[in-house]
Design a protein around this motif. Structure first.
Motif, PDB file in Angstrom:
ATOM      1  N   ARG A 270       2.251  -4.111  -1.218  1.00 11.76           N
ATOM      2  CA  ARG A 270       2.143  -3.093   0.398  1.00 11.76           C
ATOM      3  C   ARG A 270       1.444  -1.831  -0.066  1.00 11.76           C
TER       4      ARG A 270
ATOM      5  N   THR B  62      -0.619   1.813   1.451  1.00 11.35           N
ATOM      6  CA  THR B  62      -1.401   2.791   2.428  1.00 11.35           C
ATOM      7  C   THR B  62      -2.214   3.482   2.138  1.00 11.35           C
ATOM      8  N   ASP B  63      -3.772   3.545   2.852  1.00 14.95           N
ATOM      9  CA  ASP B  63      -4.818   4.321   2.368  1.00 14.95           C
ATOM     10  C   ASP B  63      -5.274   5.048   4.122  1.00 14.95           C
ATOM     11  N   GLU B  64      -5.037   5.968   3.560  1.00 13.38           N
ATOM     12  CA  GLU B  64      -5.129   6.988   4.554  1.00 13.38           C
ATOM     13  C   GLU B  64      -5.674   8.700   4.227  1.00 13.38           C
TER      14      GLU B  64
ATOM     15  N   TRP C 236      -8.174  12.085   1.018  1.00 14.27           N
ATOM     16  CA  TRP C 236      -7.378  10.895   1.555  1.00 14.27           C
ATOM     17  C   TRP C 236      -6.945  10.233   0.174  1.00 14.27           C
TER      18      TRP C 236
ATOM     19  N   ILE D  32      -4.591   6.678  -0.950  1.00 18.44           N
ATOM     20  CA  ILE D  32      -3.875   5.882  -1.503  1.00 18.44           C
ATOM     21  C   ILE D  32      -3.073   5.245  -1.851  1.00 18.44           C
TER      22      ILE D  32
ATOM     23  N   ASN E  63       0.983   3.093  -3.271  1.00 21.38           N
ATOM     24  CA  ASN E  63       1.747   1.398  -3.120  1.00 21.38           C
ATOM     25  C   ASN E  63       3.368   2.431  -2.108  1.00 21.38           C
ATOM     26  N   LYS E  64       3.706   1.995  -0.876  1.00 16.41           N
ATOM     27  CA  LYS E  64       5.652   2.175  -0.677  1.00 16.41           C
ATOM     28  C   LYS E  64       5.704   1.569  -1.655  1.00 16.41           C
TER      29      LYS E  64
ATOM     30  N   ASP F  97      -0.246   6.875  -7.089  1.00 14.67           N
ATOM     31  CA  ASP F  97      -1.158   7.222  -5.471  1.00 14.67           C
ATOM     32  C   ASP F  97      -2.236   7.557  -6.188  1.00 14.67           C
TER      33      ASP F  97
END
Length: 208
Positions: free
Chosen positions: A33, A35-37, A55, A57, A59-60, A70
């Motif tokens: 899992r 997130t890319d934000e 930005w 990206i 990994n949780k 990241d």
């Protein structure tokens, strides 16, 4: 406490390609899992997105990977231009954990600003990490940086890495040994992967 090793990718390359390669190195799968934000600005206890924010990206946590990963980037442009790298950022430079912060070092003179780069990669691992082969967090990070560096070299993409222990930024493989625990330089991966890369870089005049 964790060891956070940074890799600065200096030339243009797809952040997605680098992201996939880094995930391969740390053992992530298609089920990992992430997130890319766009990153948020924190001010007066509130967070919000500003148009100029970079930005990232990532990994949780809590997925059993050997390192948190990241990658910071900006779509279609460098993460930090030479002008941005040279500029004094009040929000970064005057805060603990910033690019230079040291209560005894005095005013920021720009010498410790983060370098201009296309991407910035972070591998973050707890000090207590022990791999199946006995490697510690420093050994792990030396291997990750070496393997990523070789992949980038094959694509003629320049890169730097930062030793969090010393704060020094290096342009090649030679000082990766500073991350390793005693005797780790005798392991197979170091002998077959890192040493040949060091020799090649020294032959080109590029190791430091």
């Amino acid at each position: 406490m964790t060891l956070d090793t940074r890799v600065y990718v200096l030339d243009e390359i797809s952040y997605k390609d680098v992201w996939l390669k880094c995930n391969q190195l740390i053992g992530a799968t298609e089920n990992t899992r992430f997130t890319d934000e766009q990153q948020k600005t924190w001010r007066s206890g509130e967070s919000f997105v500003e148009p100029g924010n970079s930005w990232w990206i990532w990994n949780k946590p809590g997925q059993g990977l050997c390192a948190l990963l990241d990658v910071s980037y900006r779509p279609g442009v460098p993460l930090r231009s030479a002008e941005q790298a040279a500029a004094h950022d009040e929000d970064i430079c005057n805060l603990p954990g910033g690019s230079w912060y040291d209560e005894e070092s005095g005013p920021c003179d720009g010498s410790d600003h983060r370098p201009a780069c296309w991407l910035e990669i972070s591998f973050d691992t707890g000090y207590g990490y022990r791999g199946d082969n006995g490697e510690g967090c420093g050994d792990l990070h030396a291997r990750l940086v070496a393997e990523l560096g070789q992949w980038l070299d094959e694509r003629t993409v320049r890169w730097l890495w930062k030793n969090e222990f010393t704060g020094d930024v290096h342009s090649g493989y030679e000082r990766l040994i500073d991350l390793c625990s005693g005797g780790f330089e005798a392991t197979a991966w170091y002998q077959t992967a890192v040493l040949p890369a060091i020799s090649a870089r020294i032959g080109e005049g590029g190791a430091s």
